[in-house]
Design a protein around this motif. Structure first.
Motif, PDB file in Angstrom:
ATOM      1  N   PHE A 230      -3.695   7.118  -0.883  1.00  0.00           N
ATOM      2  CA  PHE A 230      -2.560   7.162  -1.954  1.00  0.00           C
ATOM      3  C   PHE A 230      -2.863   7.541  -3.307  1.00  0.00           C
ATOM      4  CE2 PHE A 230       0.238   3.836  -4.116  1.00  0.00           C
ATOM      5  CZ  PHE A 230       1.423   4.801  -4.496  1.00  0.00           C
ATOM      6  N   TYR A 231      -3.942   7.339  -3.728  1.00  0.00           N
ATOM      7  CA  TYR A 231      -4.547   8.201  -4.923  1.00  0.00           C
ATOM      8  C   TYR A 231      -4.598   9.754  -4.821  1.00  0.00           C
ATOM      9  CZ  TYR A 231      -6.625   8.892  -9.361  1.00  0.00           C
ATOM     10  OH  TYR A 231      -6.948   9.427 -10.628  1.00  0.00           O
ATOM     11  N   GLY A 232      -4.940  10.112  -3.676  1.00  0.00           N
ATOM     12  CA  GLY A 232      -5.044  11.410  -3.466  1.00  0.00           C
ATOM     13  C   GLY A 232      -3.794  12.062  -3.608  1.00  0.00           C
ATOM     14  N   PHE A 233      -2.794  11.604  -2.987  1.00  0.00           N
ATOM     15  CA  PHE A 233      -1.496  11.740  -2.743  1.00  0.00           C
ATOM     16  C   PHE A 233      -0.741  12.092  -4.243  1.00  0.00           C
ATOM     17  CE2 PHE A 233       3.118  11.108  -2.994  1.00  0.00           C
ATOM     18  CZ  PHE A 233       3.779  11.874  -2.136  1.00  0.00           C
ATOM     19  N   LEU A 234      -1.215  11.019  -5.124  1.00  0.00           N
ATOM     20  CA  LEU A 234      -0.596  11.134  -6.595  1.00  0.00           C
ATOM     21  C   LEU A 234      -1.352  12.265  -7.362  1.00  0.00           C
ATOM     22  CD1 LEU A 234      -0.625   7.527  -7.333  1.00  0.00           C
ATOM     23  CD2 LEU A 234       1.392   8.862  -6.905  1.00  0.00           C
ATOM     24  N   ALA A 235      -2.936  12.223  -7.067  1.00  0.00           N
ATOM     25  CA  ALA A 235      -3.767  13.196  -7.852  1.00  0.00           C
ATOM     26  C   ALA A 235      -3.330  14.654  -7.516  1.00  0.00           C
ATOM     27  CB  ALA A 235      -5.137  12.609  -7.886  1.00  0.00           C
ATOM     28  N   THR A 236      -2.865  14.992  -6.546  1.00  0.00           N
ATOM     29  CA  THR A 236      -2.381  16.275  -6.024  1.00  0.00           C
ATOM     30  C   THR A 236      -0.849  16.824  -5.951  1.00  0.00           C
ATOM     31  OG1 THR A 236      -2.357  15.667  -3.851  1.00  0.00           O
ATOM     32  CG2 THR A 236      -4.637  16.479  -4.465  1.00  0.00           C
ATOM     33  N   SER A 237      -0.382  15.781  -6.668  1.00  0.00           N
ATOM     34  CA  SER A 237       1.116  16.120  -7.227  1.00  0.00           C
ATOM     35  C   SER A 237       1.165  16.742  -8.228  1.00  0.00           C
ATOM     36  CB  SER A 237       2.001  14.675  -6.738  1.00  0.00           C
ATOM     37  OG  SER A 237       1.859  13.952  -5.509  1.00  0.00           O
ATOM     38  N   SER A 238       2.198  17.580  -8.435  1.00  0.00           N
ATOM     39  CA  SER A 238       2.284  18.063  -9.768  1.00  0.00           C
ATOM     40  C   SER A 238       2.901  17.394 -10.881  1.00  0.00           C
ATOM     41  CB  SER A 238       3.294  19.582  -9.562  1.00  0.00           C
ATOM     42  OG  SER A 238       4.593  19.048  -9.319  1.00  0.00           O
ATOM     43  N   SER A 239       3.560  16.397 -10.465  1.00  0.00           N
ATOM     44  CA  SER A 239       4.278  15.470 -11.281  1.00  0.00           C
ATOM     45  C   SER A 239       3.410  14.292 -11.808  1.00  0.00           C
ATOM     46  CB  SER A 239       5.635  14.746 -10.903  1.00  0.00           C
ATOM     47  OG  SER A 239       5.209  14.088  -9.453  1.00  0.00           O
ATOM     48  N   PHE A 240       2.087  14.281 -11.362  1.00  0.00           N
ATOM     49  CA  PHE A 240       1.015  13.331 -11.697  1.00  0.00           C
ATOM     50  C   PHE A 240      -0.245  13.761 -11.954  1.00  0.00           C
ATOM     51  CE2 PHE A 240       3.852   9.752  -9.563  1.00  0.00           C
ATOM     52  CZ  PHE A 240       3.370   8.865 -10.459  1.00  0.00           C
ATOM     53  N   GLN A 241      -0.050  14.848 -12.868  1.00  0.00           N
ATOM     54  CA  GLN A 241      -1.559  15.580 -13.225  1.00  0.00           C
ATOM     55  C   GLN A 241      -2.227  14.833 -14.324  1.00  0.00           C
ATOM     56  OE1 GLN A 241      -3.059  18.411 -11.743  1.00  0.00           O
ATOM     57  NE2 GLN A 241      -1.672  17.304 -10.277  1.00  0.00           N
ATOM     58  N   SER A 242      -1.397  13.997 -15.058  1.00  0.00           N
ATOM     59  CA  SER A 242      -1.964  13.055 -16.008  1.00  0.00           C
ATOM     60  C   SER A 242      -2.576  11.854 -15.623  1.00  0.00           C
ATOM     61  CB  SER A 242      -0.722  12.743 -17.099  1.00  0.00           C
ATOM     62  OG  SER A 242      -1.206  11.684 -17.881  1.00  0.00           O
ATOM     63  N   PHE A 243      -3.723  11.656 -15.950  1.00  0.00           N
ATOM     64  CA  PHE A 243      -4.454  10.435 -15.590  1.00  0.00           C
ATOM     65  C   PHE A 243      -3.638   9.057 -15.982  1.00  0.00           C
ATOM     66  CE2 PHE A 243      -7.316   7.021 -16.267  1.00  0.00           C
ATOM     67  CZ  PHE A 243      -7.855   6.474 -15.036  1.00  0.00           C
ATOM     68  N   ARG A 244      -3.300   9.251 -17.462  1.00  0.00           N
ATOM     69  CA  ARG A 244      -2.540   8.360 -18.098  1.00  0.00           C
ATOM     70  C   ARG A 244      -1.280   7.674 -17.003  1.00  0.00           C
ATOM     71  NH1 ARG A 244       1.123   8.305 -23.365  1.00  0.00           N
ATOM     72  NH2 ARG A 244       1.223   5.914 -23.902  1.00  0.00           N
ATOM     73  N   HIS A 245      -0.660   8.817 -16.718  1.00  0.00           N
ATOM     74  CA  HIS A 245       0.638   8.417 -15.847  1.00  0.00           C
ATOM     75  C   HIS A 245       0.169   7.800 -14.538  1.00  0.00           C
ATOM     76  CE1 HIS A 245       3.427  11.778 -17.743  1.00  0.00           C
ATOM     77  NE2 HIS A 245       3.388  10.596 -18.252  1.00  0.00           N
ATOM     78  N   ARG A 246      -1.022   8.110 -13.890  1.00  0.00           N
ATOM     79  CA  ARG A 246      -1.395   7.542 -12.716  1.00  0.00           C
ATOM     80  C   ARG A 246      -1.851   6.377 -12.839  1.00  0.00           C
ATOM     81  NH1 ARG A 246      -3.727  12.934 -12.059  1.00  0.00           N
ATOM     82  NH2 ARG A 246      -6.154  11.991 -12.159  1.00  0.00           N
TER      83      ARG A 246
ATOM     84  N   PRO B 217      -6.736   2.981  -2.516  1.00  0.00           N
ATOM     85  CA  PRO B 217      -7.638   3.438  -1.279  1.00  0.00           C
ATOM     86  C   PRO B 217      -7.082   3.713  -0.019  1.00  0.00           C
ATOM     87  CG  PRO B 217      -8.510   1.766  -2.643  1.00  0.00           C
ATOM     88  CD  PRO B 217      -7.002   1.748  -2.908  1.00  0.00           C
ATOM     89  N   ASN B 218      -5.923   3.071   0.173  1.00  0.00           N
ATOM     90  CA  ASN B 218      -5.361   3.034   1.487  1.00  0.00           C
ATOM     91  C   ASN B 218      -4.574   4.349   1.905  1.00  0.00           C
ATOM     92  OD1 ASN B 218      -6.159   0.545   1.881  1.00  0.00           O
ATOM     93  ND2 ASN B 218      -4.434  -0.542   0.827  1.00  0.00           N
ATOM     94  N   SER B 219      -4.301   4.666   3.040  1.00  0.00           N
ATOM     95  CA  SER B 219      -3.667   5.869   3.718  1.00  0.00           C
ATOM     96  C   SER B 219      -2.259   5.781   2.636  1.00  0.00           C
ATOM     97  CB  SER B 219      -3.374   5.780   5.181  1.00  0.00           C
ATOM     98  OG  SER B 219      -2.576   6.689   5.331  1.00  0.00           O
ATOM     99  N   VAL B 220      -1.707   7.013   2.495  1.00  0.00           N
ATOM    100  CA  VAL B 220      -0.466   7.177   1.819  1.00  0.00           C
ATOM    101  C   VAL B 220       0.385   6.866   2.574  1.00  0.00           C
ATOM    102  CG1 VAL B 220      -0.158   9.786   2.079  1.00  0.00           C
ATOM    103  CG2 VAL B 220       0.784   8.544   0.273  1.00  0.00           C
ATOM    104  N   LEU B 221       0.437   7.040   3.964  1.00  0.00           N
ATOM    105  CA  LEU B 221       1.320   7.103   5.229  1.00  0.00           C
ATOM    106  C   LEU B 221       1.736   5.424   5.158  1.00  0.00           C
ATOM    107  CD1 LEU B 221      -0.290   8.583   8.142  1.00  0.00           C
ATOM    108  CD2 LEU B 221       1.700   9.455   6.466  1.00  0.00           C
ATOM    109  N   GLU B 222       0.867   4.473   4.575  1.00  0.00           N
ATOM    110  CA  GLU B 222       1.179   2.985   4.414  1.00  0.00           C
ATOM    111  C   GLU B 222       2.318   2.998   3.507  1.00  0.00           C
ATOM    112  OE1 GLU B 222      -1.071   0.299   6.546  1.00  0.00           O
ATOM    113  OE2 GLU B 222      -0.415   2.205   7.385  1.00  0.00           O
ATOM    114  N   ILE B 223       2.174   3.663   2.545  1.00  0.00           N
ATOM    115  CA  ILE B 223       2.826   3.399   1.162  1.00  0.00           C
ATOM    116  C   ILE B 223       4.367   3.872   1.642  1.00  0.00           C
ATOM    117  CG2 ILE B 223       3.390   3.974  -1.212  1.00  0.00           C
ATOM    118  CD1 ILE B 223       0.747   1.998  -0.368  1.00  0.00           C
ATOM    119  N   LEU B 224       4.321   5.330   2.242  1.00  0.00           N
ATOM    120  CA  LEU B 224       5.458   5.980   2.572  1.00  0.00           C
ATOM    121  C   LEU B 224       6.584   4.965   3.514  1.00  0.00           C
ATOM    122  CD1 LEU B 224       4.450   9.585   2.945  1.00  0.00           C
ATOM    123  CD2 LEU B 224       5.418   8.660   0.961  1.00  0.00           C
ATOM    124  N   ARG B 225       5.981   4.461   4.412  1.00  0.00           N
ATOM    125  CA  ARG B 225       6.790   3.491   5.241  1.00  0.00           C
ATOM    126  C   ARG B 225       7.562   2.490   4.388  1.00  0.00           C
ATOM    127  NH1 ARG B 225       1.780   3.664   8.247  1.00  0.00           N
ATOM    128  NH2 ARG B 225       1.813   5.158   9.811  1.00  0.00           N
TER     129      ARG B 225
END
Length: 554
Positions: free
Chosen positions: A199-215, A233-241
């Motif tokens: 989940f964090y990797g999904f955010l950190a590699t999204s153009s809209s979440f480049q700011s650590f403050r936003h994350r 730490p969990n799979s982003v698939l868990e969140i998307l569902r």
């Protein structure tokens, strides 16, 4: 094309296996028919939580004789603990909020006529006030629009990431129209793309979440039910569902406590059952009490021998197993042949999230008193980066006691509580809350002793609920599809796993219900029965709906 006509509201039509369980439940023909000679056949149902009660209720209605085993109390993680001396006031130790998109769950809520009310999530329309306390800065708001601009930026960033990278609009439209073909086409591609992504990797590699403050803000506050950082730490698939099915928002509580639902199914007198007379209930079939906990399960030819804690041994042709799958490793003596080697590996690799709660009873809902300086309530539903993390406030009128959940924490934050006694937890939390609400004397309103729980310390649970880590999709697929046993040799059939940790939406009672219905289908099919030709069951459609299979050697 597997598409149903007409627009529907968003439901928990999970894209991995988009079977319309709510429609199956509503069908007048019921869930199936068994051969007459199977009437009254005993089926072991291990566990008396929501999955166990769903399976037992439906097996009874089909004319089988469910035999329920329970280690502690009926309800499982739907555990509503009354305060001493005030039984009308309960602490919801486990499940406490339910998305209205959980239509299969609501089938049973409506069957029992249970009343619901909006749950006081942060910034929800029914929540009088929300306070966000991050980095020592506090902001109180009634709606998200009242928060500083940076919070609006975070909300926009999250929406943008979902739309640009996870096809939010397309998936939700397919769920709403129950367009299974489009849903699986898009989701199967996303599974291949994101199985290894946290989940964090999904955010950190999204153009809209480049700011650590936003994350950081998003992790602490989130939207809908609150912060998301314990899921990072969990799979982003868990969140998307969860997000696709709107399971993270628009929640309700069950009046009188969530445990009324599984206990209600235990007592419910069914109007029509195959084989059993009208008015039969699970309770009446058991003489009022379930069997004690299961100590062992072993295969015996094409059947099973179940041994309970009192040493009683009974033979069954089918076993429906609903507790957390980890209990197969250390709480139940299991014949290794109970599951295949790949399934045992999936059980071993299961990952559970921890969670702690602490509740107190207040003499009255004093938090609604207006602050003379601001006119706002003196205390609010609270999200904080301090030890309490989430504070929830429940009232039933100004002249009645109120219930305060002074802390709701997950994973590492739960571990901070684990070694403290209930009294020590209360002292620490009151100290932290005094810094957030200077001048508000919470202690003076507390009545009696606190009620608390840490689910990872509960011996028959060992965690709050399952959440897959990156790369664990293959294990989840094995566990979920285990109910599809058609074609297996008789000596490999008859043991059915179900429960929310077997589902694709662990932590939601909807997943407990739907996987229990999978197990019911499996038992019916194993015993020579069938579903109505106009309304096939989940296993009948498994070829078309089965979760995408990822390669093992690649």
């Amino acid at each position: 094309m597997l598409t149903s006509a007409g627009p529907d509201p968003i439901t928990m039509l999970v894209p991995d296996f988009p079977f319309s369980y709510d429609g199956w439940l509503r069908h007048p023909a019921g869930l199936g028919v068994l051969p007459p000679e199977r009437a009254g056949t005993p089926v072991a149902v291990v566990g008396g939580g929501m999955a166990g009660m769903t399976a037992a209720h439906e097996l009874m209605r089909l004319g089988l004789r469910p035999v329920v085993y329970e280690a502690e109390q009926l309800g499982g993680r739907m555990r509503s603990v009354p305060f001493p001396g005030r039984p009308e006031c309960v602490a919801e130790m486990g499940a406490m909020r339910f998305p209205v998109s959980a239509r299969s769950l609501f089938h049973y809520i409506e069957l029992l006529g249970l009343a619901t009310s909006p749950f006081p999530n942060p910034l929800a329309p029914s929540t009088p006030s929300t306070l966000i306390d991050l980095g020592g800065e506090r902001h109180t708001a009634r709606t998200a629009r009242e928060l500083p601009d940076v919070y609006q930026e975070v909300a926009v960033a999250w929406e943008k990431a979902l739309r640009e990278r996870a096809e939010l609009a397309t998936v939700r439209d397919a769920i709403q129209r129950r367009d299974v073909e489009t849903l699986k086409l898009v989701w199967n591609r996303l599974v291949r793309e994101f199985d290894d992504q946290s989940f964090y990797g999904f955010l950190a590699t999204s153009s809209s979440f480049q700011s650590f403050r936003h994350r950081e803000i998003f992790g602490q506050v989130g939207f809908g039910a609150g912060g998301w950082d314990t899921d990072f730490p969990n799979s982003v698939l868990e969140i998307l569902r969860v997000v696709y099915t709107e399971a993270d928002d628009n929640h309700v509580a069950i009046a009188g406590g969530s445990q009324r639902l599984p206990r209600g199914l235990w007592e419910h007198r069914a109007e029509s059952c195959a084989h059993w007379p009208a008015g039969t209930s699970l309770s009446s079939l058991h003489g009022g009490s379930p069997r004690p906990r299961v100590r062992g399960v072993a295969r015996d030819g094409e059947g099973f021998v179940v041994t309970d804690a009192e040493g009683r041994r009974d033979r069954f042709a089918s076993v429906v197993y609903t507790p957390h799958v980890w209990t197969l490793l250390n709480r139940v003596e299991c014949d290794p042949s109970l599951l295949s080697a790949p399934l045992w590996t999936a059980v071993e690799r299961t990952h559970y999230m921890g969670a702690s709660k602490l509740f107190v009873l207040a003499d009255r809902p004093f938090w609604l008193d207006p602050d003379p300086r601001t006119g706002r309530p003196v205390m609010s539903m609270t999200l904080t980066d301090r030890m309490p993390r989430g504070v929830y406030l429940f009232d039933d009128g100004p002249d009645r006691p109120g219930v305060m959940c002074l802390s709701y924490t997950w994973n590492d934050d739960s571990a901070k509580m684990a070694t403290l006694s209930a009294a020590e937890r209360l002292e620490v939390l009151l100290e932290k809350l005094a810094a957030i609400y200077p001048g508000v004397d919470i202690r003076s309103h507390v009545v009696g002793e606190p009620l608390t729980i840490t689910w990872e310390n509960e011996p028959h649970f060992m965690g709050a609920f399952k959440s897959n880590l990156p790369g664990q999709y293959r294990y989840q697929r094995r566990l979920f599809t285990q109910f599809m046993q058609r074609g297996l040799p008789g000596a490999e059939r008859g043991f059915f796993l179900c429960g929310d940790d077997v589902s694709w939406t662990a932590g939601f009672a909807e997943g407990a219900v739907t996987t229990a219905l999978n197990a019911v289908w499996g038992v019916v099919e194993q015993r020579g029965g069938a579903t109505h030709p106009d309304k096939p069951g989940p296993g009948d459609l498994s070829d078309a709906l089965a979760p995408v299979e990822l390669p093992y050697d690649a």
